[in-house]
Each structure stands twice: as C-alpha cells, then as structure tokens.
Design an enzyme around this catalytic site. Structure first.
Site, mmCIF file in Angstrom:
data_model
loop_
_atom_site.group_PDB
_atom_site.id
_atom_site.type_symbol
_atom_site.label_atom_id
_atom_site.label_comp_id
_atom_site.label_asym_id
_atom_site.label_seq_id
_atom_site.Cartn_x
_atom_site.Cartn_y
_atom_site.Cartn_z
ATOM 1 N N ASP A 48 4.038 8.273 -3.208
ATOM 2 C CA ASP A 48 4.109 7.111 -4.100
ATOM 3 C C ASP A 48 2.754 6.897 -4.771
ATOM 4 O O ASP A 48 1.782 6.521 -4.119
ATOM 5 C CB ASP A 48 4.485 5.859 -3.292
ATOM 6 N N TYR A 53 -3.417 3.631 -10.157
ATOM 7 C CA TYR A 53 -4.233 4.101 -9.033
ATOM 8 C C TYR A 53 -5.275 5.139 -9.466
ATOM 9 O O TYR A 53 -6.188 5.448 -8.698
ATOM 10 C CB TYR A 53 -3.378 4.701 -7.910
ATOM 11 N N LYS A 78 4.361 4.865 -11.672
ATOM 12 C CA LYS A 78 4.686 3.540 -12.209
ATOM 13 C C LYS A 78 3.969 3.296 -13.536
ATOM 14 O O LYS A 78 2.842 3.773 -13.724
ATOM 15 C CB LYS A 78 4.255 2.440 -11.211
ATOM 16 N N HIS A 111 5.626 -1.357 -12.941
ATOM 17 C CA HIS A 111 4.785 -1.723 -11.803
ATOM 18 C C HIS A 111 4.837 -3.229 -11.505
ATOM 19 O O HIS A 111 4.924 -3.637 -10.347
ATOM 20 C CB HIS A 111 3.342 -1.275 -12.076
HETATM 21 N N1 LIG Z 1 3.934 -1.697 -6.206
HETATM 22 C C1 LIG Z 1 2.856 -2.334 -5.849
HETATM 23 O O1 LIG Z 1 2.457 -3.314 -6.496
HETATM 24 C C2 LIG Z 1 2.096 -1.879 -4.655
HETATM 25 C C3 LIG Z 1 1.063 -2.665 -4.127
HETATM 26 C C4 LIG Z 1 0.389 -2.198 -2.984
HETATM 27 C C5 LIG Z 1 0.774 -0.992 -2.406
HETATM 28 N N2 LIG Z 1 1.768 -0.227 -2.973
HETATM 29 C C6 LIG Z 1 2.173 1.081 -2.392
HETATM 30 O O2 LIG Z 1 2.364 0.935 -0.980
HETATM 31 C C7 LIG Z 1 1.507 1.873 -0.307
HETATM 32 C C8 LIG Z 1 1.088 1.332 1.042
HETATM 33 O O3 LIG Z 1 0.449 0.074 0.915
HETATM 34 P P1 LIG Z 1 -1.138 -0.140 1.085
HETATM 35 O O4 LIG Z 1 -1.824 1.120 0.788
HETATM 36 O O5 LIG Z 1 -1.498 -1.337 0.299
HETATM 37 O O6 LIG Z 1 -1.324 -0.566 2.595
HETATM 38 P P2 LIG Z 1 -0.771 -0.105 4.023
HETATM 39 O O7 LIG Z 1 -0.103 1.213 3.959
HETATM 40 O O8 LIG Z 1 -0.017 -1.281 4.587
HETATM 41 O O9 LIG Z 1 -2.132 -0.001 4.857
HETATM 42 C C9 LIG Z 1 -3.132 0.948 4.556
HETATM 43 C C10 LIG Z 1 -4.365 0.618 5.391
HETATM 44 O O10 LIG Z 1 -4.053 0.703 6.782
HETATM 45 C C11 LIG Z 1 -4.866 1.690 7.398
HETATM 46 N N3 LIG Z 1 -3.977 2.457 8.303
HETATM 47 C C12 LIG Z 1 -3.015 3.329 7.933
HETATM 48 N N4 LIG Z 1 -2.386 3.820 9.011
HETATM 49 C C13 LIG Z 1 -2.970 3.265 10.084
HETATM 50 C C14 LIG Z 1 -2.771 3.403 11.477
HETATM 51 N N5 LIG Z 1 -1.840 4.225 11.973
HETATM 52 N N6 LIG Z 1 -3.571 2.678 12.326
HETATM 53 C C15 LIG Z 1 -4.514 1.842 11.828
HETATM 54 N N7 LIG Z 1 -4.747 1.674 10.521
HETATM 55 C C16 LIG Z 1 -3.973 2.386 9.642
HETATM 56 C C17 LIG Z 1 -5.457 2.542 6.306
HETATM 57 O O11 LIG Z 1 -6.755 2.974 6.668
HETATM 58 P P3 LIG Z 1 -7.339 4.465 6.418
HETATM 59 O O12 LIG Z 1 -6.895 4.915 5.070
HETATM 60 O O13 LIG Z 1 -8.810 4.245 6.496
HETATM 61 O O14 LIG Z 1 -6.814 5.315 7.542
HETATM 62 C C18 LIG Z 1 -5.523 1.553 5.156
HETATM 63 O O15 LIG Z 1 -6.703 0.767 5.247
HETATM 64 C C19 LIG Z 1 0.348 2.058 -1.299
HETATM 65 O O16 LIG Z 1 -0.460 3.164 -0.975
HETATM 66 C C20 LIG Z 1 1.109 2.166 -2.593
HETATM 67 O O17 LIG Z 1 1.703 3.443 -2.707
HETATM 68 C C21 LIG Z 1 2.421 -0.663 -4.075
#
Ligand SMILES: NC(=O)c1ccc[n+]([C@@H]2O[C@H](COP(=O)([O-])OP(=O)(O)OC[C@H]3O[C@@H](n4cnc5c(N)ncnc54)[C@H](OP(=O)(O)O)[C@@H]3O)[C@@H](O)[C@H]2O)c1
Length: 284
Positions: A48, A53, A78, A111
């Site tokens: 994704d 990004y 997106k 988005h």
């Molecule tokens: N459509 C939208 O508006 C929107 C908004 C936000 C996100 N998204 C999508 O959703 C995806 C996921 O959301 P997100 O990136 O915001 O946050 P997330 O996946 O909820 O959390 C990522 C964070 O958690 C840490 N982490 C990951 N796995 C872990 C584990 N097993 N144990 C401990 N910490 C862990 C990562 O650290 P490290 O990287 O340092 O390991 C990073 O800091 C995004 O990458 C994007 O593709 C979309």
C-alpha cells in the site's frame, strides 16, 4: 514452519485482495526498496503506497527486482490532494504508473475527500477513477477517509460503488459507523494505522492478552483486525517486525477477547490522524 497463506478477500467488482499487506507511509525513499524487498521475501503480496508518500518509484523497483510475476503482487496507490480536478487526476494517475513502471494498478484510491476544497466536489474526481477502471489501468477503484455522508453522495451521483474505503481503525478508534456502512453496502474496510503507529502496543489489556497467548501485542492487534474482516497493512522498516506482523494466521482470538479489545474504543478522542470532515491539506 508451515507456509503461511494470507486469505484473499473478494471485492465487489469480482477481483480479490490479500487481507494482509505492507504499508509504506513514512518510509524514506532511500529505505523503501529494502523494506518492500524484505516484505516480499517474507511473503507479503500486497503493498500500500500513495503519491503523497513520495516512494512509489522505490516500491516499483522492489516489485520488479523481486522476480515475482507482476500479477502476483497486489499494489495500491492513491491520488494526492492537489490533483482532484479531472485533468489533474488523469495526469497524476499516469505519473503514478510511470513512477512504479507498471501498466496497471491493482487498486487506486482517492486519498482524502477534502469536502471543504474543490467546491466539495469529490464526485467528478471519482468519475475519473471510473474511467481508469473502464480502460483497465486500475483493476479496482476505491476511496480513503470517506465518511458515511461522502459515501452516500457517491451512491446517489456515481455509477461504481467503491471497492474499498481505507480509513483509520485500531483498538482506540473503532470507526464503527463508517465500517457498518461499508458492511451493508459491500465496500470493504481497509484499516489504516492498524496498531495506531505503535500507540496501542503497551496498553495493559493488549499486553495481558499477548502474554496469555504467547504472542506479541502487534500480532494480537493485527489478528483482531483480520477476524473483524478488515484488510490491514502494517508498516515497519524493522526486518524482525516485518516477519512478526506476518505471523498472524496460526492462532485465533475467542469472542470474549475480541470484545475486550473492542472495549478499548475511545470514539473520536481515539483518532490518531486528522478528521476527514475538516482535513484540507493540499501540498503546495
Ligand atoms: N489512507 C490514509 O490516509 C492513510 C493514513 C495513514 C496510514 N495509511 C496506510 O496504513 C499503513 C499503516 O499505517 P501507519 O504506517 O500509519 O502505522 P502502523 O502500521 O499502525 O504503525 C507503524 C509503526 O509501528 C511500528 N511497528 C510496526 N510493527 C511493529 C511491531 N511488530 N512491534 C512494535 N512496533 C511496530 C513501526 O516502527 P518501525 O518502522 O520502526 O519498525 C512504525 O513506527 C501506512 O503505511 C499506509 O500504507 C493510510
């Protein structure tokens, strides 16, 4: 260890999507190809990304370098907030395909709805995504951060029902009203920030459940999402976590545990990101 099979879920247009993917928000371009390469090696087949990004090109590089058949990797991108006008959206979509070096995307999303921009007209933008699906360059099309009122307006004024709505969902923000609309209208929910960017991982309830099951907090939370039927794509640049987050299909949470996690919902106060009704950021 037995090979892990990620379930494919059917979209309303007949295509399928792997329920677990890999998100690349806030991964620096210089780190992206390595992280995505690791995810593909571990077995993720769904990535994704987004124009916003700034790492589409590196996602494409990793997919091409993996040696996997393009058809075996599901890639979403997106439309960025500055490109909602139809001609801009057409140009932006072409640029996304060029950056990825793909001739089609598996899924392309608006988005953000930006209801206070563009005279509140996200419907014309959506109709341009319908063109991309008709001409085959987007196999599926969907939206992100759409509230119920935005989805209702698309239902009234457009032809195609979005295949997915990608919205913020995690134990502190269940986003139940939008999820419920999706369930009744055949729009799959993709849960973004599924572990609330790490914020839910030291919650005492989550930690307690993880200890009882001999799993990590992240695995418990990701498992909760998939048992609710949502699609998730946790982000990590840490190889061990990329592996850990993939190991969620060999255990189950019982109903009482599912309810305990759902009970952590703080409503609107639990939001991690912006409110889609007021969010109006357009990159300059
Ligand atoms: N459509 C939208 O508006 C929107 C908004 C936000 C996100 N998204 C999508 O959703 C995806 C996921 O959301 P997100 O990136 O915001 O946050 P997330 O996946 O909820 O959390 C990522 C964070 O958690 C840490 N982490 C990951 N796995 C872990 C584990 N097993 N144990 C401990 N910490 C862990 C990562 O650290 P490290 O990287 O340092 O390991 C990073 O800091 C995004 O990458 C994007 O593709 C979309």
């Amino acid at each position: 260890m037995a090979a892990i099979t990620v379930p494919d879920i059917s979209l309303n247009d007949g295509n399928t999507i792997p329920q677990l993917g890999f998100g690349v928000f806030q991964i620096e371009p210089k780190d992206t190809a390595r992280a995505v390469g690791k995810a593909l090696e571990v077995g993720y087949r769904h990535i994704d990304t987004a124009e916003m990004y700034g790492n589409e090109a590196e996602v494409g590089q990793a997919v091409h370098a993996s040696g996997l058949d393009r058809r075996d990797v599901f890639v979403t991108s997106k439309l960025n907030n500055g490109f909602h006008r139809p001609d801009d959206a057409r140009r932006a979509f072409e640029q996304t395909l060029q950056a990825l070096k793909f001739d089609y995307l598996d899924l392309f999303l608006i988005h953000w709805p930006l209801p206070t921009r563009y005279d509140g007209d996200y419907v014309s933008t959506w109709k341009v995504l319908e063109e991309f699906q008709r001409d085959g360059r987007a196999r599926s099309i969907g939206v992100s951060n759409f509230q119920v009122s935005h989805l209702e307006r698309l239902a009234a004024e457009a032809d195609v029902v979005p295949a997915v709505n990608q919205i913020e969902v995690h134990p502190y923000f269940g986003n139940e009203e939008v999820r419920a609309y999706g369930r009744t209208h055949n729009i799959l929910t993709e849960a973004w920030s599924p572990i609330a960017q790490g914020r839910v991982l030291d919650d005492p309830t989550i930690v307690d459940i993880a200890e009882q099951l001999g799993r990590t907090p992240a695995q418990v939370v990701l498992r909760w999402h998939v048992q609710r039927g949502d699609i998730v794509f946790p982000k990590s640049t840490t190889p061990k976590r990329i592996e850990e987050n993939f190991q969620i299909f060999d255990f189950e949470l019982d109903d009482a545990t599912m309810d305990r996690i759902a009970g952590l919902d703080k409503g609107g106060a639990g939001r991690q990101g912006p409110d889609p009704d007021t969010f109006d950021y357009v990159p300059s």
